[in-house]
Write an enzyme that holds these catalytic residues in place. Structure first.
Site, short mmCIF file in Angstrom:
data_model
loop_
_atom_site.label_atom_id
_atom_site.label_comp_id
_atom_site.label_asym_id
_atom_site.label_seq_id
_atom_site.Cartn_x
_atom_site.Cartn_y
_atom_site.Cartn_z
N ASP A 189 6.28 6.06 -36.80
CA ASP A 189 6.98 5.08 -36.18
C ASP A 189 8.33 5.11 -36.87
OD1 ASP A 189 7.85 2.99 -34.87
OD2 ASP A 189 6.62 1.58 -35.32
N TRP A 229 2.63 3.84 -45.17
CA TRP A 229 1.22 3.93 -44.28
C TRP A 229 0.79 5.24 -44.12
CZ3 TRP A 229 5.98 4.05 -42.03
CH2 TRP A 229 5.97 4.85 -40.67
N ASP A 288 9.17 5.80 -45.63
CA ASP A 288 10.27 5.47 -45.10
C ASP A 288 11.56 6.01 -45.95
OD1 ASP A 288 9.39 4.51 -42.85
OD2 ASP A 288 9.81 2.46 -43.28
N ASN A 323 2.17 0.50 -38.86
CA ASN A 323 3.39 1.10 -39.02
C ASN A 323 4.55 0.61 -38.65
OD1 ASN A 323 3.18 1.50 -36.30
ND2 ASN A 323 2.83 3.60 -36.12
N ASP A 324 4.21 -0.59 -37.99
CA ASP A 324 5.50 -1.39 -37.53
C ASP A 324 6.45 -2.39 -38.50
OD1 ASP A 324 5.42 -0.36 -35.08
OD2 ASP A 324 4.07 -1.95 -34.31
N ILE A 325 6.44 -1.89 -39.67
CA ILE A 325 7.05 -2.68 -40.86
C ILE A 325 8.10 -1.80 -41.47
CG2 ILE A 325 6.64 -3.43 -43.37
CD1 ILE A 325 3.87 -4.28 -42.41
N TRP A 355 9.22 -0.47 -44.33
CA TRP A 355 8.47 -0.21 -45.70
C TRP A 355 9.46 -0.12 -46.70
CZ3 TRP A 355 3.22 -0.75 -46.30
CH2 TRP A 355 2.71 -0.95 -45.02
N TYR A 412 16.57 0.66 -43.80
CA TYR A 412 15.83 1.94 -43.34
C TYR A 412 16.72 3.08 -42.63
CZ TYR A 412 12.91 4.68 -40.22
OH TYR A 412 12.34 5.48 -39.36
N THR A 426 12.18 8.53 -41.44
CA THR A 426 10.70 8.71 -41.84
C THR A 426 10.40 10.28 -42.33
OG1 THR A 426 10.29 6.75 -40.99
CG2 THR A 426 8.26 7.90 -41.65
#
Length: 175
Positions: free
Chosen positions: A77, A102, A121, A150-152, A154, A163, A166
């Site tokens: 993601d 994750w 990330d 996965n919607d954070i 990281w 960010y 990934t």
């Protein structure tokens, strides 16, 4: 001298006004908007399209057209790092790997075995405009199962919280 300039400006003003009024009688607002839209769309179509470097996935064959369909990306993601100076396993220069990540389980079609993939990330820069964004949610769990969600962002555990992209690192074969 100023009288001459004033006289010329008045004539010019009257000529422009007459021209605009004549055009307004001949053409409506919708016609103007349609013509303007056509011109803008034609101008946008004429802009050059920049090439993309997709060599990272070219070696595997069928996923070259879409980096998100590569088998390691089954639970990614985020933006792929290959398009911003990194690779599928390394963050681009100037970024750092997230301290937390994750994990997803993806099947490699070459050997039909499942592998644990760590999605890390890359932090410290803004995301690249125009980079490929993949949102594959295979095996994603609700937010209270942090290691499987996965919607954070990281990057929250890093000093540089911005960010960028990934990476997908094979951790080993899943049992």
């Amino acid at each position: 001298m100023s009288r001459i300039i004033d006289s010329l400006l008045k004539r010019f003003d009257k000529a422009v006004e007459a021209n605009v009024r004549s055009s307004a009688r001949s053409y409506g607002r919708r016609s103007f908007l349609a013509t303007t839209g056509t011109v803008l769309a034609g101008a946008a179509a004429g802009l050059p399209i920049l090439p993309f470097d997709r060599r990272a996935n070219a070696a595997t064959g069928d996923e070259a057209a879409d980096p998100c369909s590569y088998w390691r990306q089954c639970a990614i993601d985020g933006f792929v790092c290959e398009e911003s100076g990194g690779s599928i396993t390394q963050c681009p220069p100037g970024t750092s790997t997230s301290a937390v990540s994750w994990v997803g389980t993806c099947m490699n079609p070459d050997d039909n075995k499942n592998y644990l993939i760590s999605y890390n990330d890359c932090c410290g820069k803004q995301a690249v405009f125009g980079a490929t964004f993949c949102n594959n949610n295979k095996g994603e769990r609700p937010g209270y199962r942090m290691g499987l969600y996965n919607d954070i962002n990281w990057c929250m555990a890093n000093t540089d919280k911005g960010y960028h992209c990934t990476v997908s690192i094979v951790m080993g074969q899943a049992e």
